[in-house]
Design a protein around this motif. Structure first.
Motif, short mmCIF file in Angstrom:
data_model
loop_
_atom_site.label_atom_id
_atom_site.label_comp_id
_atom_site.label_asym_id
_atom_site.label_seq_id
_atom_site.Cartn_x
_atom_site.Cartn_y
_atom_site.Cartn_z
N LYS A 152 0.83 -1.21 0.00
CA LYS A 152 0.00 0.00 0.00
C LYS A 152 0.86 1.25 0.00
O LYS A 152 0.59 2.21 -0.72
CB LYS A 152 -0.93 0.01 1.23
CG LYS A 152 -2.09 -0.93 1.12
CD LYS A 152 -2.98 -0.82 2.36
CE LYS A 152 -4.12 -1.78 2.31
NZ LYS A 152 -4.97 -1.69 3.51
N ARG A 153 1.91 1.25 0.83
CA ARG A 153 2.81 2.41 0.91
C ARG A 153 3.54 2.62 -0.43
O ARG A 153 3.67 3.75 -0.90
CB ARG A 153 3.82 2.21 2.03
CG ARG A 153 4.58 3.49 2.32
CD ARG A 153 5.59 3.37 3.45
NE ARG A 153 5.11 2.59 4.56
CZ ARG A 153 5.87 1.82 5.33
NH1 ARG A 153 7.16 1.74 5.10
NH2 ARG A 153 5.36 1.15 6.33
N ALA A 154 3.97 1.55 -1.06
CA ALA A 154 4.66 1.66 -2.34
C ALA A 154 3.72 2.19 -3.42
O ALA A 154 4.12 3.04 -4.22
CB ALA A 154 5.22 0.30 -2.76
N ARG A 155 2.48 1.72 -3.44
CA ARG A 155 1.51 2.23 -4.41
C ARG A 155 1.25 3.72 -4.20
O ARG A 155 1.17 4.49 -5.16
CB ARG A 155 0.20 1.45 -4.31
CG ARG A 155 0.27 0.09 -4.92
CD ARG A 155 -1.05 -0.62 -4.84
NE ARG A 155 -0.94 -1.96 -5.39
CZ ARG A 155 -1.77 -2.95 -5.12
NH1 ARG A 155 -2.79 -2.74 -4.30
NH2 ARG A 155 -1.60 -4.13 -5.65
N LYS A 156 1.13 4.14 -2.94
CA LYS A 156 0.89 5.55 -2.63
C LYS A 156 2.07 6.41 -3.08
O LYS A 156 1.88 7.47 -3.69
CB LYS A 156 0.66 5.72 -1.13
CG LYS A 156 0.31 7.12 -0.72
CD LYS A 156 0.04 7.20 0.77
CE LYS A 156 -0.25 8.64 1.17
NZ LYS A 156 -0.45 8.76 2.61
N ILE A 157 3.28 5.94 -2.83
CA ILE A 157 4.47 6.70 -3.25
C ILE A 157 4.54 6.79 -4.76
O ILE A 157 4.83 7.86 -5.32
CB ILE A 157 5.75 6.03 -2.67
CG1 ILE A 157 5.80 6.22 -1.16
CG2 ILE A 157 7.00 6.60 -3.33
CD1 ILE A 157 6.88 5.42 -0.47
N TRP A 161 4.40 10.13 -6.99
CA TRP A 161 5.48 10.39 -7.93
C TRP A 161 4.93 10.62 -9.34
O TRP A 161 5.37 11.51 -10.06
CB TRP A 161 6.45 9.21 -7.91
CG TRP A 161 7.69 9.45 -8.70
CD1 TRP A 161 8.70 10.29 -8.41
CD2 TRP A 161 8.04 8.81 -9.93
NE1 TRP A 161 9.68 10.24 -9.36
CE2 TRP A 161 9.29 9.32 -10.31
CE3 TRP A 161 7.43 7.85 -10.73
CZ2 TRP A 161 9.93 8.91 -11.47
CZ3 TRP A 161 8.08 7.45 -11.87
CH2 TRP A 161 9.32 7.98 -12.24
N ASP A 162 3.90 9.81 -9.72
CA ASP A 162 3.27 10.00 -11.03
C ASP A 162 2.59 11.36 -11.13
O ASP A 162 2.64 12.02 -12.17
CB ASP A 162 2.25 8.89 -11.31
CG ASP A 162 2.90 7.58 -11.71
OD1 ASP A 162 4.08 7.62 -12.11
OD2 ASP A 162 2.24 6.52 -11.61
N GLU A 163 1.94 11.78 -10.05
CA GLU A 163 1.28 13.09 -10.05
C GLU A 163 2.29 14.22 -10.20
O GLU A 163 2.05 15.20 -10.88
CB GLU A 163 0.47 13.27 -8.76
CG GLU A 163 -0.76 12.40 -8.69
CD GLU A 163 -1.45 12.48 -7.33
OE1 GLU A 163 -1.04 13.29 -6.48
OE2 GLU A 163 -2.40 11.71 -7.13
N ALA A 168 4.92 18.10 -15.04
CA ALA A 168 6.21 18.53 -15.59
C ALA A 168 6.32 18.11 -17.05
O ALA A 168 6.84 18.87 -17.86
CB ALA A 168 7.34 17.92 -14.77
N THR A 169 5.84 16.95 -17.42
CA THR A 169 5.93 16.51 -18.79
C THR A 169 4.94 17.24 -19.67
O THR A 169 5.17 17.46 -20.85
CB THR A 169 5.70 15.00 -18.91
OG1 THR A 169 4.47 14.66 -18.29
CG2 THR A 169 6.84 14.23 -18.27
#
Length: 173
Positions: A152-157, A161-163, A168-169
């Motif tokens: 869950k923590r990895a998915r949230k990070i 990060w995607d947001e 920026a792109t």
């Protein structure tokens, strides 16, 4: 010379029988490694002997099974092939009392059903339906809970990060 060879061969066959007439065993506390005197030792459900002050007992061979028992320790029954020169007994304070299960309490059944529904809502893999086939070990598995939290923590990070990367792109285009 022929007689000498015959006597030599016969004596070689008798050596294993003569070598294993007694077996000495020391009885020790499993926690403290202290010797335990006065442990009753029952050999093949017939001969009862007690360990001496040094926790030693001599058992005649051959035998099928040996049972060790003491008031403050749990009983231990071993087959002849399992017996070694040291026997460790577990103190009674570490043993669980006997548990008798007669029927399933309706409150326990309701609690189990609640656990099943919670596990299903969290997306866990379930055992087949029914109380008898429910796996209690999955509820007590600390590693599984820890891995679930890490996922869950990895998915949230990754979502954060995607947001951060997405605006920026878009501005570079």
């Amino acid at each position: 010379m022929k007689i000498f060879k015959t006597i030599l061969i016969l004596s070689l066959f008798c050596l294993p029988v003569m070598a294993q007439t007694h077996r000495s065993i020391v009885v020790v506390d499993m926690d403290t490694y202290q010797i335990i005197p006065d442990v009753s030792v029952k050999v093949d459900n017939r001969m009862i002997v007690f360990t001496d002050k040094q926790g030693r007992v001599d058992i005649g061979e051959p035998f099928d099974s040996v049972m060790f028992s003491h008031v403050r320790y749990g009983k231990e029954k071993l087959l002849a092939k399992e017996v070694t020169d040291t026997m460790y007994l577990l103190p009674n304070e570490h043993l669980l009392p006997e548990v008798i299960v007669s029927e399933l309490d309706p409150r326990v059944a309701a609690m189990i059903e609640g656990w099943v529904s919670n596990a299903a809502s969290e997306g866990a893999m379930l055992a087949p339906k029914g109380v008898a086939s429910f796996d209690f070990s999955s509820l007590l598995d600390k590693r599984r809970r820890r891995d679930k939290k890490h996922l869950k923590r990895a998915r949230k990070i990754l979502e954060e990060w995607d947001e951060k990367q997405t605006p920026a792109t878009e501005t570079n285009k």
